[in-house]
Design an enzyme around this catalytic site. Structure first.
Site, PDB file in Angstrom:
ATOM      1  N   GLY A   1       4.013 -13.883 -54.545  1.00 54.14           N
ATOM      2  CA  GLY A   1       3.582 -15.054 -53.776  1.00 54.14           C
ATOM      3  C   GLY A   1       2.242 -15.631 -54.200  1.00 54.14           C
ATOM      4  O   GLY A   1       1.822 -15.523 -55.362  1.00 54.14           O
TER       5      GLY A   1
ATOM      6  N   GLY B   1      -0.745 -14.726 -53.369  1.00 49.91           N
ATOM      7  CA  GLY B   1      -1.751 -13.716 -53.711  1.00 49.91           C
ATOM      8  C   GLY B   1      -1.718 -13.357 -55.187  1.00 49.91           C
ATOM      9  O   GLY B   1      -2.762 -13.161 -55.814  1.00 49.91           O
TER      10      GLY B   1
ATOM     11  N   TYR C   1       2.466 -17.156 -34.936  1.00 50.97           N
ATOM     12  CA  TYR C   1       1.891 -17.277 -36.287  1.00 50.97           C
ATOM     13  C   TYR C   1       0.746 -18.307 -36.283  1.00 50.97           C
ATOM     14  O   TYR C   1      -0.357 -18.028 -36.767  1.00 50.97           O
ATOM     15  CB  TYR C   1       2.978 -17.688 -37.283  1.00 50.97           C
ATOM     16  CG  TYR C   1       2.460 -17.959 -38.678  1.00 50.97           C
ATOM     17  CD1 TYR C   1       2.063 -16.917 -39.512  1.00 50.97           C
ATOM     18  CD2 TYR C   1       2.369 -19.258 -39.169  1.00 50.97           C
ATOM     19  CE1 TYR C   1       1.595 -17.168 -40.795  1.00 50.97           C
ATOM     20  CE2 TYR C   1       1.905 -19.522 -40.439  1.00 50.97           C
ATOM     21  CZ  TYR C   1       1.512 -18.470 -41.257  1.00 50.97           C
ATOM     22  OH  TYR C   1       1.046 -18.721 -42.521  1.00 50.97           O
TER      23      TYR C   1
HETATM   24  N1  LIG Z   1       3.686 -19.592 -48.293  1.00 57.70           N
HETATM   25  C1  LIG Z   1       3.253 -20.600 -47.545  1.00 57.70           C
HETATM   26  O1  LIG Z   1       3.867 -21.684 -47.513  1.00 57.70           O
HETATM   27  C2  LIG Z   1       2.015 -20.465 -46.726  1.00 57.70           C
HETATM   28  C3  LIG Z   1       1.582 -21.548 -45.928  1.00 57.70           C
HETATM   29  C4  LIG Z   1       0.417 -21.421 -45.189  1.00 57.70           C
HETATM   30  C5  LIG Z   1      -0.305 -20.225 -45.227  1.00 57.70           C
HETATM   31  N2  LIG Z   1       0.150 -19.187 -45.990  1.00 57.70           N
HETATM   32  C6  LIG Z   1      -0.619 -17.934 -45.997  1.00 57.70           C
HETATM   33  O2  LIG Z   1      -0.941 -17.600 -47.340  1.00 57.70           O
HETATM   34  C7  LIG Z   1      -0.957 -16.174 -47.513  1.00 57.70           C
HETATM   35  C8  LIG Z   1      -0.008 -15.761 -48.627  1.00 57.70           C
HETATM   36  O3  LIG Z   1       1.298 -16.194 -48.262  1.00 57.70           O
HETATM   37  P1  LIG Z   1       2.611 -15.846 -49.106  1.00 57.70           P
HETATM   38  O4  LIG Z   1       3.663 -16.740 -48.546  1.00 57.70           O
HETATM   39  O5  LIG Z   1       2.295 -15.832 -50.549  1.00 57.70           O
HETATM   40  O6  LIG Z   1       2.890 -14.339 -48.605  1.00 57.70           O
HETATM   41  P2  LIG Z   1       4.090 -13.371 -49.012  1.00 57.70           P
HETATM   42  O7  LIG Z   1       5.084 -14.031 -49.872  1.00 57.70           O
HETATM   43  O8  LIG Z   1       4.574 -12.732 -47.745  1.00 57.70           O
HETATM   44  O9  LIG Z   1       3.274 -12.264 -49.823  1.00 57.70           O
HETATM   45  C9  LIG Z   1       3.920 -11.268 -50.472  1.00 57.70           C
HETATM   46  C10 LIG Z   1       2.890 -10.226 -50.858  1.00 57.70           C
HETATM   47  O10 LIG Z   1       2.417  -9.534 -49.670  1.00 57.70           O
HETATM   48  C11 LIG Z   1       2.655  -8.132 -49.848  1.00 57.70           C
HETATM   49  N3  LIG Z   1       2.877  -7.518 -48.530  1.00 57.70           N
HETATM   50  C12 LIG Z   1       3.717  -7.941 -47.564  1.00 57.70           C
HETATM   51  N4  LIG Z   1       3.612  -7.136 -46.487  1.00 57.70           N
HETATM   52  C13 LIG Z   1       2.685  -6.191 -46.787  1.00 57.70           C
HETATM   53  C14 LIG Z   1       2.144  -5.082 -46.086  1.00 57.70           C
HETATM   54  N5  LIG Z   1       2.541  -4.766 -44.848  1.00 57.70           N
HETATM   55  N6  LIG Z   1       1.194  -4.333 -46.696  1.00 57.70           N
HETATM   56  C15 LIG Z   1       0.776  -4.621 -47.951  1.00 57.70           C
HETATM   57  N7  LIG Z   1       1.264  -5.665 -48.666  1.00 57.70           N
HETATM   58  C16 LIG Z   1       2.215  -6.431 -48.107  1.00 57.70           C
HETATM   59  C17 LIG Z   1       3.859  -8.089 -50.760  1.00 57.70           C
HETATM   60  O11 LIG Z   1       3.911  -6.838 -51.354  1.00 57.70           O
HETATM   61  P3  LIG Z   1       5.284  -6.006 -51.545  1.00 57.70           P
HETATM   62  O12 LIG Z   1       5.372  -5.833 -53.014  1.00 57.70           O
HETATM   63  O13 LIG Z   1       4.997  -4.748 -50.821  1.00 57.70           O
HETATM   64  O14 LIG Z   1       6.408  -6.770 -50.934  1.00 57.70           O
HETATM   65  C18 LIG Z   1       3.493  -9.190 -51.746  1.00 57.70           C
HETATM   66  O15 LIG Z   1       2.486  -8.755 -52.619  1.00 57.70           O
HETATM   67  C19 LIG Z   1      -0.595 -15.597 -46.140  1.00 57.70           C
HETATM   68  O16 LIG Z   1      -1.756 -15.311 -45.417  1.00 57.70           O
HETATM   69  C20 LIG Z   1       0.169 -16.726 -45.477  1.00 57.70           C
HETATM   70  O17 LIG Z   1       0.166 -16.644 -44.072  1.00 57.70           O
HETATM   71  C21 LIG Z   1       1.286 -19.278 -46.739  1.00 57.70           C
END
Ligand SMILES: NC(=O)c1ccc[n+]([C@@H]2O[C@H](COP(=O)([O-])OP(=O)(O)OC[C@H]3O[C@@H](n4cnc5c(N)ncnc54)[C@H](OP(=O)(O)O)[C@@H]3O)[C@@H](O)[C@H]2O)c1
Length: 292
Positions: free
Chosen positions: A23, A25, A169
């Site tokens: 994602g 990160g 959320y």
């Molecule tokens: N995507 C969007 O459209 C969006 C919009 C607004 C804000 N955000 C914010 O931006 C940030 C990143 O979003 P994202 O969508 O990229 O997140 P994501 O897809 O859920 O991120 C996946 C990453 O998080 C790790 N992860 C998930 N649960 C975990 C846990 N319990 N402990 C340790 N690692 C864990 C996963 O590792 P594994 O390898 O273990 O799965 C993977 O590295 C978040 O704070 C989200 O709320 C995102």
């Protein structure tokens, strides 16, 4: 800044990005590694973590921990403290939404635990390493929809979990901004908040329609259909975090919020409610069992 300057901007700096084996990160980690940082990746799955570390620049290492629990946060902090004597940047990128309402192993509401308690606790636990860096930065991630006023009696969705725009959320993302405003006043570290915009990440793909406020549920199938085509630029979504983590103009700046274009934006009114900020801060201190 020349392209050469950009490549060395983070030379000698150690950076930890949570939720960085996939994602937004992972793209944040990639961009910071490309600027010369030694990056520590964090995810739960060993194979994914090792694969991500291999894919990024040399000098990138990976740690596995489940950050939804206090035990996982403490284990991560202990491992980082054992291997490093200073941390220049902590990007608390991990976040996400869960529905229906569940509790973690510590009895904390899961969405609050991931989005608010984890960044608070990890920052507290790593504060000695951050203070050992000359100008340490912490970046916390928010969402795009203001969660409305923060209700101190509903921070873990005890009274109401989902609603119009007030989903747990969106509420938790407002709460992390409130927590960050308080943390920005702590000595020895700059704390700022980034909104990434939207990307069709693993977290988004795994989110069930039940996790969205009722008003948005009819458009969920459309997002599923168009998301992979329209929202696949993860690097763009990493831009605001990368800016706060590495830009020279942000050195020493604390307590600001930047939008998806990495431009400073005003805090939502609910985040300026001092009583609500105190309630979030006190709850984090009580649940996390640590304070700066
Ligand atoms: N995507 C969007 O459209 C969006 C919009 C607004 C804000 N955000 C914010 O931006 C940030 C990143 O979003 P994202 O969508 O990229 O997140 P994501 O897809 O859920 O991120 C996946 C990453 O998080 C790790 N992860 C998930 N649960 C975990 C846990 N319990 N402990 C340790 N690692 C864990 C996963 O590792 P594994 O390898 O273990 O799965 C993977 O590295 C978040 O704070 C989200 O709320 C995102």
């Amino acid at each position: 800044m020349t392209p050469g300057d950009k490549e060395t901007l983070m030379h000698g700096k150690t950076v930890l990005v949570t939720g960085s084996t996939g994602g937004i990160g992972k793209e944040t980690a990639r961009a910071l590694a490309a600027r010369g940082a030694r990056v520590i990746l964090v995810g739960r799955d060993r194979a994914r973590a090792d694969a991500a570390a291999r894919e990024l620049a040399s000098g990138t290492t990976a740690v596995t921990a489940d950050l939804s629990t206090l035990a996982g946060l403490r284990a991560l902090a202990a491992e980082v403290r054992a291997r490093h004597d200073r941390l220049d940047v902590l990007v608390n990128n991990l976040g996400g939404m869960t529905a229906p309402r569940t509790l973690t192993a510590d009895g904390v509401e899961t969405t609050f635990a991931a989005n608010v308690l984890a960044p608070y606790t990890l920052t507290c636990l790593l504060l000695p390493l951050l203070r050992a860096a000359p100008a340490a930065r912490v970046v916390n991630l928010t969402g795009g929809i203001p969660g409305g006023p923060l209700d101190p009696a509903n921070l873990q969705g005890e009274k109401r979990y989902l609603g119009w725009t007030f989903s747990q959320y969106n509420h938790a993302k407002t709460a992390v901004m409130a927590m960050s405003r308080r943390f920005a006043a702590v000595d020895g570290v700059s704390v700022n908040v980034a909104y990434p915009g939207h990307a069709y990440t693993p977290g988004n793909r795994a989110t069930t329609a039940a996790a969205f406020p009722y008003a948005y549920r009819p458009v969920v199938p459309v997002v599923r259909l168009l998301g992979p085509r329209l929202l696949n630029d993860f690097a763009k979504a990493a831009r605001s975090s990368v800016h706060l983590a590495s830009s020279p103009e942000m050195e020493g700046v604390t307590g600001v919020y930047v939008d998806a274009k990495a431009k400073r934006a005003p805090w939502p009114a609910s985040v300026l409610d001092e009583r609500a900020c105190d309630a979030v801060w006190d709850l984090c201190a009580r649940l996390g069992g640590v304070a700066p």
